[in-house]
Motif scaffolding. Sequence first.
Motif, PDB file in Angstrom:
ATOM      1  N   HIS A   4       0.656  -1.412  -0.118  1.00 14.24           N
ATOM      2  CA  HIS A   4      -0.068   0.074   0.042  1.00 14.24           C
ATOM      3  C   HIS A   4       0.792   1.350  -0.136  1.00 14.24           C
ATOM      4  N   VAL A   5       0.693   1.974  -0.882  1.00 11.15           N
ATOM      5  CA  VAL A   5       1.908   3.230  -1.321  1.00 11.15           C
ATOM      6  C   VAL A   5       0.958   4.641  -1.351  1.00 11.15           C
ATOM      7  N   LEU A   6      -0.832   4.364  -1.364  1.00 10.78           N
ATOM      8  CA  LEU A   6      -1.492   5.536  -1.819  1.00 10.78           C
ATOM      9  C   LEU A   6      -1.682   6.084  -0.224  1.00 10.78           C
ATOM     10  N   GLY A   7      -0.734   6.475   0.645  1.00 12.26           N
ATOM     11  CA  GLY A   7      -0.660   7.106   1.596  1.00 12.26           C
ATOM     12  C   GLY A   7       0.515   6.811   2.514  1.00 12.26           C
ATOM     13  N   PRO A   8       0.712   6.349   3.927  1.00 12.73           N
ATOM     14  CA  PRO A   8       1.836   6.055   4.339  1.00 12.73           C
ATOM     15  C   PRO A   8       2.301   4.785   3.987  1.00 12.73           C
ATOM     16  N   LEU A   9       3.419   4.380   3.615  1.00 11.35           N
ATOM     17  CA  LEU A   9       3.839   2.724   3.204  1.00 11.35           C
ATOM     18  C   LEU A   9       3.489   2.071   4.152  1.00 11.35           C
ATOM     19  N   GLU A  10       2.762   0.963   3.470  1.00  6.05           N
ATOM     20  CA  GLU A  10       2.482  -0.155   4.461  1.00  6.05           C
ATOM     21  C   GLU A  10       2.508  -1.451   3.719  1.00  6.05           C
ATOM     22  N   ALA A  11       2.855  -2.621   4.373  1.00  6.94           N
ATOM     23  CA  ALA A  11       2.767  -4.050   3.832  1.00  6.94           C
ATOM     24  C   ALA A  11       1.925  -4.753   4.561  1.00  6.94           C
ATOM     25  N   LEU A 128     -15.124   3.648 -10.063  1.00  9.48           N
ATOM     26  CA  LEU A 128     -14.388   4.768  -9.590  1.00  9.48           C
ATOM     27  C   LEU A 128     -14.479   4.994  -8.152  1.00  9.48           C
ATOM     28  N   ARG A 129     -15.303   4.641  -7.596  1.00 10.29           N
ATOM     29  CA  ARG A 129     -15.326   4.735  -6.085  1.00 10.29           C
ATOM     30  C   ARG A 129     -14.446   3.831  -5.410  1.00 10.29           C
ATOM     31  N   ASP A 130     -14.425   2.574  -5.849  1.00 13.28           N
ATOM     32  CA  ASP A 130     -13.552   1.430  -5.457  1.00 13.28           C
ATOM     33  C   ASP A 130     -12.090   2.012  -5.591  1.00 13.28           C
ATOM     34  N   ALA A 131     -11.857   2.723  -6.651  1.00  7.82           N
ATOM     35  CA  ALA A 131     -10.132   3.444  -7.106  1.00  7.82           C
ATOM     36  C   ALA A 131     -10.084   4.582  -5.670  1.00  7.82           C
ATOM     37  N   LEU A 132     -10.949   5.333  -5.776  1.00  8.44           N
ATOM     38  CA  LEU A 132     -10.874   6.392  -4.707  1.00  8.44           C
ATOM     39  C   LEU A 132     -10.557   6.051  -3.380  1.00  8.44           C
ATOM     40  N   ALA A 133     -11.197   4.928  -2.917  1.00  8.44           N
ATOM     41  CA  ALA A 133     -11.348   4.168  -1.554  1.00  8.44           C
ATOM     42  C   ALA A 133      -9.885   3.659  -1.187  1.00  8.44           C
ATOM     43  N   LEU A 134      -9.124   3.607  -2.328  1.00  2.00           N
ATOM     44  CA  LEU A 134      -7.781   3.022  -1.907  1.00  2.00           C
ATOM     45  C   LEU A 134      -6.609   4.239  -1.343  1.00  2.00           C
ATOM     46  N   TRP A 135      -7.125   5.343  -1.728  1.00  2.00           N
ATOM     47  CA  TRP A 135      -6.249   6.552  -1.114  1.00  2.00           C
ATOM     48  C   TRP A 135      -6.384   6.707   0.293  1.00  2.00           C
ATOM     49  N   ARG A 136      -5.403   6.697   1.191  1.00  2.00           N
ATOM     50  CA  ARG A 136      -5.524   6.989   2.453  1.00  2.00           C
ATOM     51  C   ARG A 136      -4.578   8.077   2.924  1.00  2.00           C
ATOM     52  N   GLY A 137      -4.060   8.957   1.966  1.00  2.68           N
ATOM     53  CA  GLY A 137      -3.271  10.249   2.217  1.00  2.68           C
ATOM     54  C   GLY A 137      -2.476  10.387   1.023  1.00  2.68           C
ATOM     55  N   ARG A 138      -1.463  11.077   1.139  1.00  4.20           N
ATOM     56  CA  ARG A 138      -0.454  11.536   0.332  1.00  4.20           C
ATOM     57  C   ARG A 138       0.339  10.322  -0.220  1.00  4.20           C
ATOM     58  N   PRO A 139       0.575   9.819  -1.402  1.00  3.87           N
ATOM     59  CA  PRO A 139       1.470   8.646  -1.873  1.00  3.87           C
ATOM     60  C   PRO A 139       2.612   8.730  -1.483  1.00  3.87           C
ATOM     61  N   THR A 150       8.027  12.644  -6.995  1.00  2.00           N
ATOM     62  CA  THR A 150       7.667  12.396  -8.500  1.00  2.00           C
ATOM     63  C   THR A 150       6.726  11.606  -8.554  1.00  2.00           C
ATOM     64  N   ALA A 151       6.928  10.206  -8.005  1.00  2.00           N
ATOM     65  CA  ALA A 151       5.966   9.211  -8.268  1.00  2.00           C
ATOM     66  C   ALA A 151       4.502   9.771  -7.271  1.00  2.00           C
ATOM     67  N   ALA A 152       4.744  10.611  -6.341  1.00  2.00           N
ATOM     68  CA  ALA A 152       3.604  10.964  -5.543  1.00  2.00           C
ATOM     69  C   ALA A 152       2.684  11.825  -6.400  1.00  2.00           C
ATOM     70  N   GLY A 153       3.491  12.694  -7.244  1.00  2.00           N
ATOM     71  CA  GLY A 153       2.765  13.760  -7.890  1.00  2.00           C
ATOM     72  C   GLY A 153       1.973  12.997  -9.117  1.00  2.00           C
ATOM     73  N   ARG A 154       2.663  11.930  -9.522  1.00  2.00           N
ATOM     74  CA  ARG A 154       1.861  11.196 -10.833  1.00  2.00           C
ATOM     75  C   ARG A 154       0.534  10.506  -9.982  1.00  2.00           C
ATOM     76  N   LEU A 155       0.652  10.076  -8.833  1.00  2.00           N
ATOM     77  CA  LEU A 155      -0.361   9.109  -8.346  1.00  2.00           C
ATOM     78  C   LEU A 155      -1.383  10.176  -7.873  1.00  2.00           C
ATOM     79  N   ASP A 156      -1.261  11.424  -7.428  1.00  2.00           N
ATOM     80  CA  ASP A 156      -2.090  12.455  -7.244  1.00  2.00           C
ATOM     81  C   ASP A 156      -2.823  12.785  -8.482  1.00  2.00           C
ATOM     82  N   GLU A 157      -2.247  12.926  -9.441  1.00  2.00           N
ATOM     83  CA  GLU A 157      -2.806  13.174 -10.942  1.00  2.00           C
ATOM     84  C   GLU A 157      -3.751  12.282 -11.217  1.00  2.00           C
ATOM     85  N   LEU A 158      -3.414  10.996 -10.942  1.00  2.00           N
ATOM     86  CA  LEU A 158      -4.282   9.643 -11.350  1.00  2.00           C
ATOM     87  C   LEU A 158      -5.739  10.070 -10.371  1.00  2.00           C
ATOM     88  N   ARG A 159      -5.362  10.209  -9.235  1.00  2.00           N
ATOM     89  CA  ARG A 159      -6.573  10.653  -8.297  1.00  2.00           C
ATOM     90  C   ARG A 159      -7.503  11.691  -9.014  1.00  2.00           C
TER      91      ARG A 159
END
Length: 551
Positions: A4-11, A128-139, A150-159
């Motif tokens: 999980h990288v769509l927020g604080p890094l978790e495994a 689309l709602r399922d996708a948005l539910a994956l974000w927990r904060g700043r990637p 850079t990767a966080a900016g790209r994922l923010d743009e996806l969101r």
Amino acid sequence: MIFHVLGPLEAHSSTGAVVDLGTRKAGTVLGVLLLHPNAWVRTDELVSATWPEHAAPAAAKANLKTYVSQLRCALPPFGEENRIEARPGAYRLRVGRGELDADRAADLAVDARAAIEAGDHVAAAGLLRDALALWRGRPFEGLAFDEAFTAAGRLDELRHDVEEALAEVQLATGRRSEAIATLRELTAHDPLREGAWTLLVRTLTAAGRRGEAVAAYRAATTVLADELGVEPGPELAAALTGGAARPRREMPRDVPFLVGRAAELALVRRSPGGAPVVIDGMSGVGKTALAVHAAHQLAGDFPGGQLFVNLRAGAVSVADALARALRGLGISEVPADVDERAALWRSELAGRRVLLVLDDAGEARQVLPLLPGDEETAVLITTRRRGWRLPGETRISLEPLGRKDSATLLWQTAGRRAGAEPTAVVLACGGLPSALLAAAARLLSRPSWTAAELASWCADPGRLLDGLTSSATLLGAGAQRAFRSIAVLPPEFDCAQAAHHLGVGRQDARAVLEELVDHHLLDTPASGRYRSHPLVRELARRTVPAVVRAA
């Protein structure tokens, strides 16, 4: 999902529990590896990211081995192997499909876009709602090095893309209040996104909430001026006044090669204004390629916009097709009644120079409500069926390419590697551009292959059937049985032979054979007999149950 990288890094473990990664630096190592899943990452890159603010210690590489060892113990295995592989000077993290939340979000966004194109807005909204539910904060939150930013900016743009798509779907399904709420949240997260401001202002204006629309417009102009030093574009101003937005340019990318269709292309260009041009032909023969190529050539004559609507062989309802077309003209408030949609569509087209491509139409009743009421709009229609007609149409029936044109297309696509005389490949493809392009793509993806090896690969015609399989699924039960009979009948046969094989009278046999002709799965040459394409025969052979073939 494990990573999980769509927020604080978790495994997570296989049971879903959060894994203790040990030290912060071990987490950084994992983050760098997740930036390059399944790829080898050099040790010096890992060291640089793990100690970004000061010089790495002398024992950095030894420490790195320790962190990798900690991660191997903490992370669930990849099958029966270690999750992290090593080779001299590099490490690789194995990540399976669906195990990384960022990949899952991207896949959901792609599936949602496909659902929107198919007119299934309810399914698209759920995806689309399922996708948005994956974000927990700043990637990649907590990782402080340039590549993570850079990767966080790209994922923010996806969101933000997902949020904007959700707003459009909510508008398409009449959920205006939800769309406004989504757009307000999006413009708060990304205030420099002028497209979202435009959609918000347009929606508020259409809802009669003039004061809120003006306030949103002023907020947008202020932030654009303060942050970027620019004035708002014409679309934003038009959204406030209710004026028309910039014309849509929806045509897919033009094909790089269109071989053997000069006469058909000239006929499209000569067709009278207002008369629909219908291009029919078997699957894979290049109908869409011809329509799109013609549309790109004609685009300059239609400043009102170029719209592309995929009707999916009749699977898209008239109501959804009209809603899709109206949104293409910038209409966010679509009437619920189908007749009202059709009337609004004709009204909006009146006086506009618009080019409309209706791809993969199923029948006349799916197309008629989409036809304009005047001669200003040009309409190109593709279909796999030839058993229907439109008033005043120009009909173009595409045949497979001849051997010379087939070889030319193969040479233009694959170059000299196709061989001086690719006769075997040309014969195997049967003149279908889709099969020829599939063969060329196979050759280009195998740098070591020779032309002879490509011919050997094409000797199994089942590898070239992708463009045809969907046509057979559209048949009725009787025609399905007749289609399977093609596998055992000769390449050219008469109605009596088919009737004998099917065990029915000639009249019944002719009825189902003519349905196959309508679907371009059979042809009727001047002799009056029926003729089948070699790839169609192969597809029919593969649909016959094994026990029947054995008998």
